[in-house]
Design a protein around this motif. Structure first.
Motif, PDB file in Angstrom:
ATOM      1  N   TYR A   2      65.043  43.194  23.521  1.00 45.36           N
ATOM      2  CA  TYR A   2      64.414  42.315  24.496  1.00 45.36           C
ATOM      3  C   TYR A   2      65.210  42.347  25.800  1.00 45.36           C
ATOM      4  O   TYR A   2      66.404  42.649  25.810  1.00 45.36           O
ATOM      5  CB  TYR A   2      64.391  40.866  23.983  1.00 45.36           C
ATOM      6  CG  TYR A   2      63.845  40.715  22.594  1.00 45.36           C
ATOM      7  CD1 TYR A   2      62.476  40.608  22.357  1.00 45.36           C
ATOM      8  CD2 TYR A   2      64.699  40.671  21.491  1.00 45.36           C
ATOM      9  CE1 TYR A   2      61.968  40.461  21.082  1.00 45.36           C
ATOM     10  CE2 TYR A   2      64.200  40.528  20.204  1.00 45.36           C
ATOM     11  CZ  TYR A   2      62.842  40.426  20.005  1.00 45.36           C
ATOM     12  OH  TYR A   2      62.343  40.289  18.736  1.00 45.36           O
ATOM     13  N   ILE A   3      64.532  41.982  26.882  1.00 48.78           N
ATOM     14  CA  ILE A   3      65.196  41.812  28.178  1.00 48.78           C
ATOM     15  C   ILE A   3      64.808  40.461  28.744  1.00 48.78           C
ATOM     16  O   ILE A   3      63.631  40.102  28.780  1.00 48.78           O
ATOM     17  CB  ILE A   3      64.800  42.925  29.165  1.00 48.78           C
ATOM     18  CG1 ILE A   3      65.315  44.279  28.665  1.00 48.78           C
ATOM     19  CG2 ILE A   3      65.375  42.632  30.549  1.00 48.78           C
ATOM     20  CD1 ILE A   3      64.984  45.432  29.582  1.00 48.78           C
ATOM     21  N   ASP A   4      65.822  39.706  29.180  1.00 46.49           N
ATOM     22  CA  ASP A   4      65.572  38.454  29.882  1.00 46.49           C
ATOM     23  C   ASP A   4      65.397  38.801  31.359  1.00 46.49           C
ATOM     24  O   ASP A   4      66.373  39.129  32.051  1.00 46.49           O
ATOM     25  CB  ASP A   4      66.741  37.483  29.690  1.00 46.49           C
ATOM     26  CG  ASP A   4      66.484  36.128  30.332  1.00 46.49           C
ATOM     27  OD1 ASP A   4      65.418  35.953  30.955  1.00 46.49           O
ATOM     28  OD2 ASP A   4      67.359  35.256  30.220  1.00 46.49           O
ATOM     29  N   GLU A  27      73.593  39.299  19.430  1.00 45.93           N
ATOM     30  CA  GLU A  27      73.126  38.852  18.115  1.00 45.93           C
ATOM     31  C   GLU A  27      71.608  38.869  18.030  1.00 45.93           C
ATOM     32  O   GLU A  27      71.027  39.207  16.982  1.00 45.93           O
ATOM     33  CB  GLU A  27      73.659  37.445  17.853  1.00 45.93           C
ATOM     34  CG  GLU A  27      73.219  36.812  16.553  1.00 45.93           C
ATOM     35  CD  GLU A  27      73.715  35.379  16.414  1.00 45.93           C
ATOM     36  OE1 GLU A  27      73.054  34.603  15.696  1.00 45.93           O
ATOM     37  OE2 GLU A  27      74.744  35.027  17.038  1.00 45.93           O
ATOM     38  N   ASN A  28      70.941  38.515  19.134  1.00 41.88           N
ATOM     39  CA  ASN A  28      69.476  38.435  19.153  1.00 41.88           C
ATOM     40  C   ASN A  28      68.811  39.675  19.749  1.00 41.88           C
ATOM     41  O   ASN A  28      67.613  39.644  20.058  1.00 41.88           O
ATOM     42  CB  ASN A  28      69.037  37.186  19.923  1.00 41.88           C
ATOM     43  CG  ASN A  28      69.323  35.911  19.157  1.00 41.88           C
ATOM     44  OD1 ASN A  28      69.627  35.946  17.968  1.00 41.88           O
ATOM     45  ND2 ASN A  28      69.237  34.781  19.830  1.00 41.88           N
ATOM     46  N   LYS A  29      69.580  40.741  19.917  1.00 41.16           N
ATOM     47  CA  LYS A  29      69.057  42.021  20.403  1.00 41.16           C
ATOM     48  C   LYS A  29      68.465  41.921  21.803  1.00 41.16           C
ATOM     49  O   LYS A  29      67.473  42.578  22.128  1.00 41.16           O
ATOM     50  CB  LYS A  29      68.027  42.588  19.421  1.00 41.16           C
ATOM     51  CG  LYS A  29      68.587  42.845  18.028  1.00 41.16           C
ATOM     52  CD  LYS A  29      67.544  43.424  17.097  1.00 41.16           C
ATOM     53  CE  LYS A  29      68.132  43.656  15.705  1.00 41.16           C
ATOM     54  NZ  LYS A  29      67.122  44.202  14.766  1.00 41.16           N
ATOM     55  N   VAL A  30      69.086  41.094  22.628  1.00 36.33           N
ATOM     56  CA  VAL A  30      68.717  41.006  24.045  1.00 36.33           C
ATOM     57  C   VAL A  30      69.668  41.933  24.793  1.00 36.33           C
ATOM     58  O   VAL A  30      70.847  41.628  24.951  1.00 36.33           O
ATOM     59  CB  VAL A  30      68.814  39.569  24.572  1.00 36.33           C
ATOM     60  CG1 VAL A  30      68.416  39.499  26.045  1.00 36.33           C
ATOM     61  CG2 VAL A  30      67.938  38.640  23.743  1.00 36.33           C
ATOM     62  N   THR A  31      69.159  43.064  25.218  1.00 32.23           N
ATOM     63  CA  THR A  31      70.034  44.123  25.724  1.00 32.23           C
ATOM     64  C   THR A  31      70.424  43.960  27.181  1.00 32.23           C
ATOM     65  O   THR A  31      71.498  44.419  27.590  1.00 32.23           O
ATOM     66  CB  THR A  31      69.360  45.491  25.553  1.00 32.23           C
ATOM     67  OG1 THR A  31      68.116  45.492  26.280  1.00 32.23           O
ATOM     68  CG2 THR A  31      69.092  45.779  24.084  1.00 32.23           C
ATOM     69  N   GLU A 221      69.638  29.833  27.367  1.00 37.91           N
ATOM     70  CA  GLU A 221      70.482  30.990  27.632  1.00 37.91           C
ATOM     71  C   GLU A 221      69.691  32.261  27.346  1.00 37.91           C
ATOM     72  O   GLU A 221      68.682  32.232  26.639  1.00 37.91           O
ATOM     73  CB  GLU A 221      71.761  30.934  26.812  1.00 37.91           C
ATOM     74  CG  GLU A 221      71.567  30.865  25.316  1.00 37.91           C
ATOM     75  CD  GLU A 221      72.906  30.770  24.585  1.00 37.91           C
ATOM     76  OE1 GLU A 221      73.447  31.844  24.250  1.00 37.91           O
ATOM     77  OE2 GLU A 221      73.384  29.643  24.362  1.00 37.91           O
ATOM     78  N   PRO A 222      70.127  33.393  27.909  1.00 34.56           N
ATOM     79  CA  PRO A 222      69.348  34.628  27.772  1.00 34.56           C
ATOM     80  C   PRO A 222      69.052  35.043  26.338  1.00 34.56           C
ATOM     81  O   PRO A 222      67.992  35.636  26.071  1.00 34.56           O
ATOM     82  CB  PRO A 222      70.224  35.665  28.481  1.00 34.56           C
ATOM     83  CG  PRO A 222      70.978  34.881  29.501  1.00 34.56           C
ATOM     84  CD  PRO A 222      71.256  33.564  28.843  1.00 34.56           C
ATOM     85  N   GLY A 223      69.945  34.736  25.422  1.00 35.35           N
ATOM     86  CA  GLY A 223      69.723  35.113  24.031  1.00 35.35           C
ATOM     87  C   GLY A 223      68.498  34.490  23.406  1.00 35.35           C
ATOM     88  O   GLY A 223      68.013  34.963  22.369  1.00 35.35           O
ATOM     89  N   GLN A 246      57.017  46.734  24.730  1.00 32.86           N
ATOM     90  CA  GLN A 246      56.214  46.800  25.946  1.00 32.86           C
ATOM     91  C   GLN A 246      56.825  45.989  27.079  1.00 32.86           C
ATOM     92  O   GLN A 246      56.839  46.438  28.232  1.00 32.86           O
ATOM     93  CB  GLN A 246      54.793  46.315  25.667  1.00 32.86           C
ATOM     94  CG  GLN A 246      53.848  46.520  26.845  1.00 32.86           C
ATOM     95  CD  GLN A 246      53.619  47.979  27.155  1.00 32.86           C
ATOM     96  OE1 GLN A 246      53.127  48.728  26.312  1.00 32.86           O
ATOM     97  NE2 GLN A 246      53.970  48.398  28.374  1.00 32.86           N
ATOM     98  N   THR A 247      57.333  44.799  26.789  1.00 27.18           N
ATOM     99  CA  THR A 247      57.934  43.991  27.863  1.00 27.18           C
ATOM    100  C   THR A 247      59.214  44.639  28.379  1.00 27.18           C
ATOM    101  O   THR A 247      59.533  44.528  29.571  1.00 27.18           O
ATOM    102  CB  THR A 247      58.212  42.556  27.395  1.00 27.18           C
ATOM    103  OG1 THR A 247      59.004  42.559  26.201  1.00 27.18           O
ATOM    104  CG2 THR A 247      56.915  41.804  27.145  1.00 27.18           C
ATOM    105  N   THR A 248      59.938  45.334  27.505  1.00 28.24           N
ATOM    106  CA  THR A 248      61.123  46.071  27.951  1.00 28.24           C
ATOM    107  C   THR A 248      60.713  47.233  28.858  1.00 28.24           C
ATOM    108  O   THR A 248      61.304  47.447  29.927  1.00 28.24           O
ATOM    109  CB  THR A 248      61.919  46.589  26.742  1.00 28.24           C
ATOM    110  OG1 THR A 248      62.430  45.480  26.010  1.00 28.24           O
ATOM    111  CG2 THR A 248      63.079  47.478  27.174  1.00 28.24           C
ATOM    112  N   GLU A 249      59.701  47.960  28.438  1.00 22.63           N
ATOM    113  CA  GLU A 249      59.192  49.069  29.258  1.00 22.63           C
ATOM    114  C   GLU A 249      58.686  48.548  30.595  1.00 22.63           C
ATOM    115  O   GLU A 249      58.924  49.166  31.656  1.00 22.63           O
ATOM    116  CB  GLU A 249      58.074  49.779  28.511  1.00 22.63           C
ATOM    117  CG  GLU A 249      57.483  50.970  29.255  1.00 22.63           C
ATOM    118  CD  GLU A 249      56.382  51.651  28.469  1.00 22.63           C
ATOM    119  OE1 GLU A 249      55.325  51.970  29.054  1.00 22.63           O
ATOM    120  OE2 GLU A 249      56.583  51.854  27.249  1.00 22.63           O
ATOM    121  N   ASN A 250      57.998  47.419  30.589  1.00 25.03           N
ATOM    122  CA  ASN A 250      57.491  46.837  31.833  1.00 25.03           C
ATOM    123  C   ASN A 250      58.625  46.492  32.784  1.00 25.03           C
ATOM    124  O   ASN A 250      58.507  46.686  34.004  1.00 25.03           O
ATOM    125  CB  ASN A 250      56.686  45.576  31.532  1.00 25.03           C
ATOM    126  CG  ASN A 250      55.406  45.858  30.762  1.00 25.03           C
ATOM    127  OD1 ASN A 250      54.955  46.995  30.666  1.00 25.03           O
ATOM    128  ND2 ASN A 250      54.817  44.813  30.199  1.00 25.03           N
TER     129      ASN A 250
END
Length: 259
Positions: A2-4, A27-31, A221-223, A246-250
């Motif tokens: 995911y991306i915040d 931990e939550n895979k927010v890169t 927080e971003p996580g 898709q949201t990461t690609e966007n």
């Protein structure tokens, strides 16, 4: 992953515990996270975070709620945006909810940011609250959006109607949903999210504000952006992995400087 796409980790509530913030992201895979500027005096803090952390990007701009603050001009914004870690102009826009009286200064500031975006080729991060009609009008007048030769951008923390979303998407903008979409009271916004194509959607926290369920009322927080994605997946009856991908690609399609 995911991306915040919109957070304020330079704000005191988060800046004082950054190791824990980054740990929760991992931990939550927010890169990645985009730390968004709200005024010029604090911009060096925003830029420093992006320079120090390879998974943090930054923007430059002045929020419409900040009345008593140094006013940017086009040349200054373009100069500050000329940095590889700065991927956007903003946040900018109009907010008639908190402020009253003659708000022409807000509209002129918004125009300045749109012109800077067009000049430097970096997308806009737009904030609009109780001002959607004027926001869209100025976007059209100033040529915001890819169809007008601009760099397009994102309507962040979207809470407006489907008609507003469609008008913005017609100008090449993405629609970003925050933790608000997870609130039980947000039925109208959830209906909008169901109609916005996933290919035109971003997710965000706007942290430290607007924590999603199950953290509503706590410091965001971003996580926690993964919970926005999880809700969107349930709402649209899609696999979570598809929403994340898709949201990461966007994000990287819009913020080309981040790719």
């Amino acid at each position: 992953m995911y991306i915040d796409s919109h957070c304020h980790i330079n704000f005191p509530e988060l800046a004082e515990r950054l190791p824990g913030i980054f740990g929760k992201m991992a931990e939550n895979k927010v890169t990645h996270a985009l730390c968004v500027s709200v005024n010029l005096p604090e911009f060096p803090q925003v830029l420093a975070l992006a320079e120090q952390h390879p998974n943090v990007f930054a923007s430059v701009g002045v929020h419409p709620d900040y009345e008593d603050t140094p006013e940017p001009d086009v040349e200054q914004l373009v100069r500050l945006a000329d940095h590889p870690r700065i991927v956007a102009i903003g946040e900018t826009g109009l907010d008639y909810y908190r402020l009253e009286g003659d708000l022409e200064w807000q509209r002129e500031r918004f125009r300045t940011h749109i012109r800077a975006s067009r000049a430097c080729g970096k997308p806009l991060i737009i904030h609009t609250r109780s001002a959607s009609e004027d926001t869209l009008r100025i976007m059209r007048e100033e040529g915001a959006g890819s169809d007008a030769g601009g760099a397009a951008g994102v309507m962040h923390c979207f809470t407006e109607s489907l008609e507003v979303a469609r008008a913005a998407m017609d100008m090449g903008f993405y629609i970003s949903f925050s933790g608000i979409v997870t609130f039980k009271s947000a039925k109208e916004l959830q209906a909008v999210a169901q109609e916005v194509p996933l290919e035109r959607m971003l997710i965000e926290t706007d942290s430290p504000y607007l924590a999603p369920v199950p953290y509503r009322g706590k410091t965001n927080e971003p996580g926690y952006v993964c919970h926005v994605a999880e809700f969107i997946a349930r709402l649209k009856n899609l696999p979570l992995e598809q929403v994340a991908r898709q949201t990461t690609e966007n994000f990287f399609t819009l913020f080309k400087a981040a790719a």
